[in-house]
Design an enzyme around this catalytic site. Structure first.
Site, mmCIF file in Angstrom:
data_model
loop_
_atom_site.group_PDB
_atom_site.id
_atom_site.type_symbol
_atom_site.label_atom_id
_atom_site.label_comp_id
_atom_site.label_asym_id
_atom_site.label_seq_id
_atom_site.Cartn_x
_atom_site.Cartn_y
_atom_site.Cartn_z
ATOM 1 N N ARG A 232 0.846 -1.175 0.000
ATOM 2 C CA ARG A 232 0.000 0.000 0.000
ATOM 3 C C ARG A 232 0.890 1.236 0.000
ATOM 4 O O ARG A 232 2.007 1.219 0.517
ATOM 5 C CB ARG A 232 -0.929 0.021 1.229
ATOM 6 C CG ARG A 232 -2.071 -0.975 1.156
ATOM 7 C CD ARG A 232 -3.084 -0.573 0.093
ATOM 8 N NE ARG A 232 -4.213 -1.498 0.017
ATOM 9 C CZ ARG A 232 -4.305 -2.511 -0.823
ATOM 10 N NH1 ARG A 232 -3.301 -2.759 -1.649
ATOM 11 N NH2 ARG A 232 -5.374 -3.276 -0.846
ATOM 12 N N HIS A 280 -0.984 1.158 -10.378
ATOM 13 C CA HIS A 280 -1.696 0.159 -9.571
ATOM 14 C C HIS A 280 -2.196 -0.984 -10.467
ATOM 15 O O HIS A 280 -3.386 -1.330 -10.472
ATOM 16 C CB HIS A 280 -2.868 0.794 -8.829
ATOM 17 C CG HIS A 280 -3.244 0.049 -7.578
ATOM 18 N ND1 HIS A 280 -3.658 0.669 -6.431
ATOM 19 C CD2 HIS A 280 -3.252 -1.273 -7.295
ATOM 20 C CE1 HIS A 280 -3.916 -0.223 -5.498
ATOM 21 N NE2 HIS A 280 -3.671 -1.423 -6.011
#
Length: 317
Positions: A232, A280
């Site tokens: 993350r 991502h």
């Protein structure tokens, strides 16, 4: 609408961006047409018992008095923290795609090769037309560490070990993996990091892992090491990364996740030498998997059965 669909809990889509909401609506219509799926502004949405979420807007969860289940559309649940109105005590579930680890293993293996074989240096040298051949090292002599040995991290570490790399793995609790030197717990972290040529982060985001990728951690790695972050964005202290790159402690970083996404155009990470940004894309659950796992948990909620992939509040995943 079938009679069975009418008796199931209704689902409201709570997403930060309208295009994602549109995509989810189409996804459910195609793969789980038996569900009653509502947009937040549609009649009856305020009575929904299930919220399918990705970065829900502040206050949106608190406006659902009948809510019984919060379901992330991805494997992570940290994005739910952005809505401070989230009712306490409600079950939270996530999507776990068995094929997710394959995509992540492919991405990480590419990233390891990118730095191990010096492709980063070759690409950067192209701009100045430099013919400079990187020094080739045997994979067994290239020390790679994988942080996080769960359903995704274990296959990633195994793939790298099968490719011949000297692989270490670190997790919160003890693991035994063939061909991988494993470390567990905070006391073993420094030993795990010591002298690594490349660090891969696949940890979940918790109170103890937030900001873990910082100046102190980078100092344990080999001089000129590289970082791959697929965990993350909040794991990384970006200022410390930029300092480590400027000092030469780190040679480069491949970043697929960021504290704010999309990465802002003004972010220094776009232009920082040695930083490689991907949007991502390392791996994602399939459309069918997202729809069917959420639909299955709705059936379970309606029937009073245990939910699949329910998050442990104490662990945060």
């Amino acid at each position: 609408m079938t009679g069975a669909a009418e008796t199931l809990p209704s689902v409201v889509l709570l997403c930060r961006e309208r295009p994602l909401e549109d995509w989810l609506a189409e996804l459910f219509a195609r793969h789980a047409p038996e569900l009653r799926v509502l947009r937040p502004d549609e009649p009856g949405a305020e009575r929904a018992q299930v919220a399918a979420c990705w970065y829900p807007a502040e206050g949106s969860l608190g406006r659902l008095p009948a809510l019984r289940l919060i379901h992330s559309i991805g494997s992570g649940v940290d994005h739910l923290e952005h809505d401070r109105s989230r009712p306490a005590g409600l079950p939270v579930c996530r999507v776990v795609d068995p094929d997710h680890s394959q995509g992540m293993a492919e991405y990480v293996h590419w990233g390891v090769l990118h730095f191990h074989r010096g492709f980063d240096q070759v690409i950067e040298g192209r701009a100045s037309q430099q013919w400079q051949r990187p020094v080739q090292r045997a994979a067994r002599d290239y020390r790679v560490g994988v942080m996080g040995l769960g359903a995704i991290g274990t296959p990633v570490a195994a793939r790298l070990a099968q490719a011949g790399y000297g692989v270490r793995g670190w997790a919160r609790t003890s693991r035994e993996l063939e061909g991988i030197a494993t470390f567990a717990g905070a006391d073993a972290l420094a030993g795990f990091l010591d002298g690594l040529d490349l660090l891969v982060n696949l940890l979940p985001l918790t109170a103890t892992t937030r900001g873990l990728l910082d100046h102190e951690l980078f100092g344990h790695l080999a001089q000129g090491a590289a970082l791959i972050n697929c965990g993350r964005g909040e794991h990384l202290v970006e200022a410390d990364l930029l300092d480590a790159l400027a000092s030469g402690q780190l040679r480069g970083a491949l970043l697929d996740v960021f504290a704010s996404e999309p990465l802002h155009r003004d972010s220094p990470l776009w232009q920082a030498p040695g930083v490689w940004v991907t949007p991502h894309m390392a791996s994602a659950a399939s459309d069918a998997c997202i729809a069917r796992q959420i639909a299955d948990n709705l059936q379970r909620l309606h029937a009073g059965l245990p939910l699949n992939h329910q998050v442990d509040p104490a662990l945060g995943y």
